[in-house]
Design a protein around this motif. Sequence first.
Motif, PDB file in Angstrom:
ATOM      1  N   HIS A  74       0.832  -1.205   0.000  1.00 33.38           N
ATOM      2  CA  HIS A  74       0.000   0.000   0.000  1.00 33.38           C
ATOM      3  C   HIS A  74       0.873   1.264   0.000  1.00 33.38           C
ATOM      4  O   HIS A  74       1.685   1.471   0.903  1.00 33.38           O
ATOM      5  N   CYS A  75       0.670   2.075  -1.001  1.00 30.98           N
ATOM      6  CA  CYS A  75       1.401   3.332  -1.147  1.00 30.98           C
ATOM      7  C   CYS A  75       1.165   4.205   0.092  1.00 30.98           C
ATOM      8  O   CYS A  75       0.045   4.256   0.626  1.00 30.98           O
ATOM      9  N   THR A  76       2.205   4.871   0.531  1.00 33.42           N
ATOM     10  CA  THR A  76       2.077   5.699   1.736  1.00 33.42           C
ATOM     11  C   THR A  76       1.440   7.055   1.444  1.00 33.42           C
ATOM     12  O   THR A  76       1.223   7.831   2.372  1.00 33.42           O
ATOM     13  N   HIS A  77       1.124   7.335   0.193  1.00 31.42           N
ATOM     14  CA  HIS A  77       0.428   8.589  -0.111  1.00 31.42           C
ATOM     15  C   HIS A  77      -1.044   8.439   0.266  1.00 31.42           C
ATOM     16  O   HIS A  77      -1.477   8.994   1.274  1.00 31.42           O
ATOM     17  N   LEU A  78      -1.800   7.667  -0.487  1.00 31.31           N
ATOM     18  CA  LEU A  78      -3.219   7.488  -0.186  1.00 31.31           C
ATOM     19  C   LEU A  78      -3.645   6.025  -0.157  1.00 31.31           C
ATOM     20  O   LEU A  78      -4.832   5.724  -0.160  1.00 31.31           O
ATOM     21  N   GLY A  79      -2.681   5.127  -0.153  1.00 34.01           N
ATOM     22  CA  GLY A  79      -2.995   3.721   0.087  1.00 34.01           C
ATOM     23  C   GLY A  79      -3.270   2.854  -1.121  1.00 34.01           C
ATOM     24  O   GLY A  79      -3.683   1.704  -0.947  1.00 34.01           O
ATOM     25  N   CYS A  80      -3.074   3.348  -2.322  1.00 34.55           N
ATOM     26  CA  CYS A  80      -3.290   2.491  -3.490  1.00 34.55           C
ATOM     27  C   CYS A  80      -2.346   1.292  -3.438  1.00 34.55           C
ATOM     28  O   CYS A  80      -1.252   1.384  -2.888  1.00 34.55           O
ATOM     29  N   VAL A  81      -2.787   0.198  -4.028  1.00 32.06           N
ATOM     30  CA  VAL A  81      -1.977  -1.016  -4.031  1.00 32.06           C
ATOM     31  C   VAL A  81      -0.975  -0.967  -5.185  1.00 32.06           C
ATOM     32  O   VAL A  81      -1.352  -0.769  -6.336  1.00 32.06           O
ATOM     33  N   VAL A  91       6.202   1.351  -8.643  1.00 32.86           N
ATOM     34  CA  VAL A  91       5.482   2.522  -9.132  1.00 32.86           C
ATOM     35  C   VAL A  91       4.021   2.419  -8.714  1.00 32.86           C
ATOM     36  O   VAL A  91       3.350   1.426  -9.000  1.00 32.86           O
ATOM     37  N   CYS A  92       3.546   3.446  -8.043  1.00 28.99           N
ATOM     38  CA  CYS A  92       2.140   3.478  -7.637  1.00 28.99           C
ATOM     39  C   CYS A  92       1.285   3.864  -8.850  1.00 28.99           C
ATOM     40  O   CYS A  92       1.575   4.859  -9.520  1.00 28.99           O
ATOM     41  N   PRO A  93       0.208   3.102  -9.093  1.00 25.44           N
ATOM     42  CA  PRO A  93      -0.616   3.378 -10.265  1.00 25.44           C
ATOM     43  C   PRO A  93      -1.500   4.617 -10.118  1.00 25.44           C
ATOM     44  O   PRO A  93      -2.024   5.109 -11.110  1.00 25.44           O
ATOM     45  N   CYS A  94      -1.658   5.119  -8.912  1.00 27.49           N
ATOM     46  CA  CYS A  94      -2.627   6.213  -8.717  1.00 27.49           C
ATOM     47  C   CYS A  94      -2.056   7.593  -9.039  1.00 27.49           C
ATOM     48  O   CYS A  94      -2.628   8.313  -9.849  1.00 27.49           O
ATOM     49  N   HIS A  95      -0.954   7.959  -8.417  1.00 23.80           N
ATOM     50  CA  HIS A  95      -0.416   9.305  -8.623  1.00 23.80           C
ATOM     51  C   HIS A  95       1.068   9.278  -8.970  1.00 23.80           C
ATOM     52  O   HIS A  95       1.735  10.305  -8.907  1.00 23.80           O
ATOM     53  N   GLY A  96       1.588   8.091  -9.237  1.00 25.24           N
ATOM     54  CA  GLY A  96       2.937   7.988  -9.776  1.00 25.24           C
ATOM     55  C   GLY A  96       4.086   8.006  -8.788  1.00 25.24           C
ATOM     56  O   GLY A  96       5.242   8.132  -9.198  1.00 25.24           O
ATOM     57  N   SER A  97       3.817   7.849  -7.506  1.00 25.70           N
ATOM     58  CA  SER A  97       4.945   7.775  -6.565  1.00 25.70           C
ATOM     59  C   SER A  97       5.828   6.591  -6.925  1.00 25.70           C
ATOM     60  O   SER A  97       5.348   5.562  -7.399  1.00 25.70           O
ATOM     61  N   GLU A  98       7.111   6.761  -6.680  1.00 23.21           N
ATOM     62  CA  GLU A  98       8.053   5.682  -6.957  1.00 23.21           C
ATOM     63  C   GLU A  98       8.852   5.368  -5.699  1.00 23.21           C
ATOM     64  O   GLU A  98       9.180   6.269  -4.914  1.00 23.21           O
TER      65      GLU A  98
HETATM   66  S1  FES Z   1      -1.740   6.734  -3.682  1.00 24.14           S
HETATM   67 FE1  FES Z   1       0.214   6.280  -4.469  1.00 24.14          FE
HETATM   68  S2  FES Z   1       0.894   8.114  -5.293  1.00 24.14           S
HETATM   69 FE2  FES Z   1      -1.039   8.599  -4.504  1.00 24.14          FE
END
Ligand code: FES
Length: 132
Positions: A74-81, A91-98
């Motif tokens: 789970h991405c530490t930004h908003l939790g996307c898998v 690479v997070c699929p939601c907002h592109g965090s790496e």
């Molecule tokens: S939830 Fe992963 S970059 Fe926003």
Amino acid sequence: MAREKLNRRGFFRITAGVLFAGFLGLWGKIVNKEIEYTKHNIIRLPFDKSRKITFTGDFIIVNDKDNLNVYSSHCTHLGCVIKNIENGKFVCPCHGSEYSLSGKPLKGPAVKPLKKYDFELDKAHGKIVVKG
Ligand code: FES
């Protein structure tokens, strides 16, 4: 008349939403069937030592040069898998965090590292035992 169409449209939207949510729940169970959740927050993950990276439900297993680690997917930004690796980075699929393979954020918007789990290796059963 317009109100009736709107209500019918709303009904179909809600019905489609409920069916889609049910599908997602069922899909999640199918995908996670190899993961065993036991009492006391102990989770047993399948472990294939021949694979460098394994995405399995809520976890990412990194097996890099005799260095084995388990991270939250789970991405530490908003939790996307996170289910993808590109150019050696998660690479997070939601907002592109790496993130690096050690879970460190390399590109925002996420600023915190991926959660790292303590675990034990159950070699006899080919499992990783995570304390959730
Ligand atoms: S939830 Fe992963 S970059 Fe926003």
